[in-house]
Design an enzyme around this catalytic site. Sequence first.
Site, PDB file in Angstrom:
ATOM      1  N   ASP A  27       1.016  -1.334  -0.055  1.00 22.83           N
ATOM      2  CA  ASP A  27      -0.086   0.065  -0.044  1.00 22.83           C
ATOM      3  C   ASP A  27       0.895   1.310  -0.128  1.00 22.83           C
ATOM      4  O   ASP A  27       2.100   1.276   0.631  1.00 22.83           O
ATOM      5  CB  ASP A  27      -0.956   0.031   1.236  1.00 22.83           C
ATOM      6  CG  ASP A  27      -2.074   0.773   1.072  1.00 22.83           C
ATOM      7  OD1 ASP A  27      -2.495   1.633   0.076  1.00 22.83           O
ATOM      8  OD2 ASP A  27      -2.681   1.126   2.187  1.00 22.83           O
ATOM      9  N   HIS A  44       2.733   3.560  -8.989  1.00 22.15           N
ATOM     10  CA  HIS A  44       2.738   2.076  -8.835  1.00 22.15           C
ATOM     11  C   HIS A  44       3.895   1.603  -9.720  1.00 22.15           C
ATOM     12  O   HIS A  44       4.270   0.489  -9.484  1.00 22.15           O
ATOM     13  CB  HIS A  44       1.375   1.886  -9.930  1.00 22.15           C
ATOM     14  CG  HIS A  44       0.253   2.255  -9.047  1.00 22.15           C
ATOM     15  ND1 HIS A  44      -0.206   1.671  -7.866  1.00 22.15           N
ATOM     16  CD2 HIS A  44      -1.143   2.823  -9.503  1.00 22.15           C
ATOM     17  CE1 HIS A  44      -1.489   2.058  -7.381  1.00 22.15           C
ATOM     18  NE2 HIS A  44      -1.804   2.815  -8.347  1.00 22.15           N
ATOM     19  N   LEU A 138      11.001 -20.428  -4.817  1.00 21.62           N
ATOM     20  CA  LEU A 138      10.104 -19.343  -4.157  1.00 21.62           C
ATOM     21  C   LEU A 138       8.834 -19.377  -5.059  1.00 21.62           C
ATOM     22  O   LEU A 138       8.753 -19.499  -6.251  1.00 21.62           O
ATOM     23  CB  LEU A 138      10.553 -18.049  -4.134  1.00 21.62           C
ATOM     24  CG  LEU A 138       9.821 -16.782  -3.832  1.00 21.62           C
ATOM     25  CD1 LEU A 138       9.635 -16.901  -2.249  1.00 21.62           C
ATOM     26  CD2 LEU A 138      10.156 -15.650  -4.314  1.00 21.62           C
TER      27      LEU A 138
END
Length: 249
Positions: A27, A44, A138
Amino acid sequence: MALMTKSEQAPTEGVPNVPTHVAIIMDGNGRWAKQHGLPRPEGHRHGVENLRRVLRACVQEGVKILTIYAFSTENWNRPKYEVDALMRLLEMFIERELDELDSQGVQIRHIGDLEGVNLRLARKIRSATARTAHNNTLILNVAFNYGGRKEIVQAVKRIVREGVPEDNITEELISRYMYTGDLPDPDLIIRTSGELRVSNFLIWQSSYSEFYVTPTLWPDFDQNEFHLALETYAARTRRFGKTDDQVNG
Ligand code: FPP
C-alpha cells in the site's frame, strides 16, 4: 495489529525462524506519487520496481512463499486511467521479468479471478504460470482481481457443486478449496503505509498470521525494512490460542 515505531526499526544481522509464507499488502503507491509530485501510475511503477527488490530479498532470506496483493476486486472502482495503468504494469512485469524469475527458480502463480481481465493479459498470466510451474525456490502468488470474500464464495460453490457430504466439511477441507489450497497459511502479513485494516486480503487464511504494519510507503519499503519485518516476526511468540506457559513448556 501494531504500528512499528521508529525505535523498533533498527536492523540487526541473521534472522532465525524465517517465515515460510509471507504475504504483503503493497500500500501507499498513490501517496508516494503525490509526495514526489508525480501522477499516481508513477507510484505504481515505482511499486513494481520495489517488488523486484523484495523478491530478491525473499530468495536471499529463505522465504519459500510470497503472496502479493496486486489488484483487488474493489480496485476496478478506481479511475479508468489508473486501472489501465495497473493492467499494463502487470503485463510489462511479466514480459520483462519472466526470464529472470524463471532462472531464479521462482514459480509464478495467480490467485483470483481471470474473468474480466483483458484476454491478452489473461493469456500472459496463464503462460507465465505454466512456464514456471516446475520451479521451487520461491512461490510467488500474485493476487490479481482477488477478493477474500469472493474466494470463500467460490470455495463454497465448488463444495456444493461436488456434493461434498456435510460430515466431511472441516476447516481443512475448506482450506483446500481456497485458491491457496495446497499452501500453508501465511505466517506473516506485512502492510505498508500504516493503514490498520485487512482490505479483504486472505481473510480465511490469516486467522493465525502475525501482522507487521509499517508507516513506510511501498515504493520505499526496501530490503532493510523487509529484513526488519522478518526480525520482528522472529521475536514474536505464536500461541495459536494457547497460553504462554503451554507454548514455552
Ligand atoms: C496500493 O497503493 C497499491 C495497489 C492498489 C496496487 C499495488 C500494485 C503494484 C505495486 C503494482 C502492480 C503489481 C504487479 C505485480 C505488477 P494505493 O494506490 O492504494 O496507494 P494510496 O493508498 O497511497 O493511494
